[in-house]
Design a protein around this motif. Structure first.
Motif, short mmCIF file in Angstrom:
data_model
loop_
_atom_site.label_atom_id
_atom_site.label_comp_id
_atom_site.label_asym_id
_atom_site.label_seq_id
_atom_site.Cartn_x
_atom_site.Cartn_y
_atom_site.Cartn_z
N GLY A 94 5.45 -8.33 6.86
CA GLY A 94 4.31 -7.46 6.63
C GLY A 94 4.40 -6.20 7.46
O GLY A 94 5.18 -6.11 8.42
N ASP A 95 3.63 -5.20 7.08
CA ASP A 95 3.60 -3.96 7.83
C ASP A 95 3.03 -4.20 9.21
O ASP A 95 2.05 -4.92 9.39
N LYS A 96 3.65 -3.60 10.19
CA LYS A 96 3.14 -3.68 11.55
C LYS A 96 1.94 -2.75 11.69
O LYS A 96 1.85 -1.74 11.00
N LYS A 97 1.05 -3.12 12.55
CA LYS A 97 -0.14 -2.35 12.86
C LYS A 97 -1.06 -2.24 11.66
O LYS A 97 -1.46 -3.24 11.11
N HIS A 98 -1.33 -1.05 11.19
CA HIS A 98 -2.36 -0.81 10.18
C HIS A 98 -1.71 -0.25 8.92
O HIS A 98 -0.82 0.56 8.99
N ASN A 99 -2.13 -0.74 7.75
CA ASN A 99 -1.75 -0.10 6.50
C ASN A 99 -3.00 0.16 5.69
O ASN A 99 -4.12 -0.02 6.18
N SER A 100 -2.86 0.57 4.45
CA SER A 100 -4.03 0.98 3.66
C SER A 100 -4.95 -0.19 3.31
O SER A 100 -6.04 0.03 2.80
N TYR A 101 -4.52 -1.43 3.58
CA TYR A 101 -5.35 -2.60 3.26
C TYR A 101 -5.97 -3.24 4.50
O TYR A 101 -6.65 -4.23 4.39
N GLY A 102 -5.71 -2.70 5.68
CA GLY A 102 -6.34 -3.23 6.89
C GLY A 102 -5.37 -3.41 8.03
O GLY A 102 -4.22 -2.97 7.99
N LEU A 103 -5.84 -4.08 9.08
CA LEU A 103 -5.04 -4.34 10.27
C LEU A 103 -4.04 -5.45 10.03
O LEU A 103 -4.21 -6.27 9.13
N ASP A 104 -3.03 -5.51 10.88
CA ASP A 104 -2.04 -6.59 10.84
C ASP A 104 -2.77 -7.92 11.04
O ASP A 104 -3.48 -8.09 12.02
N PRO A 105 -2.63 -8.87 10.11
CA PRO A 105 -3.39 -10.12 10.23
C PRO A 105 -3.01 -10.94 11.45
O PRO A 105 -3.83 -11.68 11.98
#
Length: 176
Positions: A107-118
């Motif tokens: 998954g994307d680290k930190k923040h992406n357009s769908y929210g924070l890193d779970p």
């Protein structure tokens, strides 16, 4: 996220199609569903002579379909993909990229357009944030202060605020 947390999160977010789900959450949920399906087939095997299916397995599949789809969509969000990409499963060639995005792609680290890193948000809520994440949050707050100072400087240069307001807000942001 461990096995029990993944199952608990899957049931807690039964119809939640927003946000993100980590790779471990998705993989552990999939393992749970496979193990449960095997157990259901052992308890209530299908009748191979009459071609009638297992009632228990059918009920289980029906009950776990919605949380599974919701989890798949949240997992796609973790890789910064739209949930609509799940429809690629309907094509033969589309199965391979979706399978890769769901199971293998980090998954994307930190923040992406769908929210924070779970993974970070679950650690914050449980109170077990590691040093790297603390450094990340401190670094993030430093970046926010820097961004705010840049905005204030631009407002000062554009004549929207005066020097006194700029100095007061700068002291407040820097904690002086």
């Amino acid at each position: 996220m461990n096995f029990a947390e993944a199952i608990q999160s899957g049931f807690k977010n039964y119809v939640n199609f927003n946000g993100r789900a980590s790779r471990s959450e998705y993989n552990y949920w999939t393992l749970f569903v496979v193990l449960l399906s095997i157990f259901a087939l052992i308890l209530d095997p299908p009748d191979f002579y009459s071609q009638k299916g297992s009632i228990l397995s059918n009920i289980l599949s029906l009950a776990l379909a919605l949380p599974g789809i919701a989890l798949m969509i949240r997992r796609l969000h973790d890789t910064n993909k739209s949930g609509w990409n799940i429809l690629w499963y309907l094509t033969i060639i589309g199965i391979f990229p979706v399978f890769y995005w769901l199971v293998f792609k980090p998954g994307d680290k930190k923040h992406n357009s769908y929210g924070l890193d779970p993974l970070i948000s679950s650690q914050i809520s449980s109170g077990s944030v590691k040093d790297d994440n603390e450094n990340f949050s401190n670094e993030r707050s430093d970046l926010n202060v820097e961004d705010e100072l840049k905005k204030l400087k631009k407002m000062l240069d554009d004549g929207l605020i005066n020097q006194e307001d700029y100095d007061a807000k700068k002291k407040e942001l820097l904690g002086l």
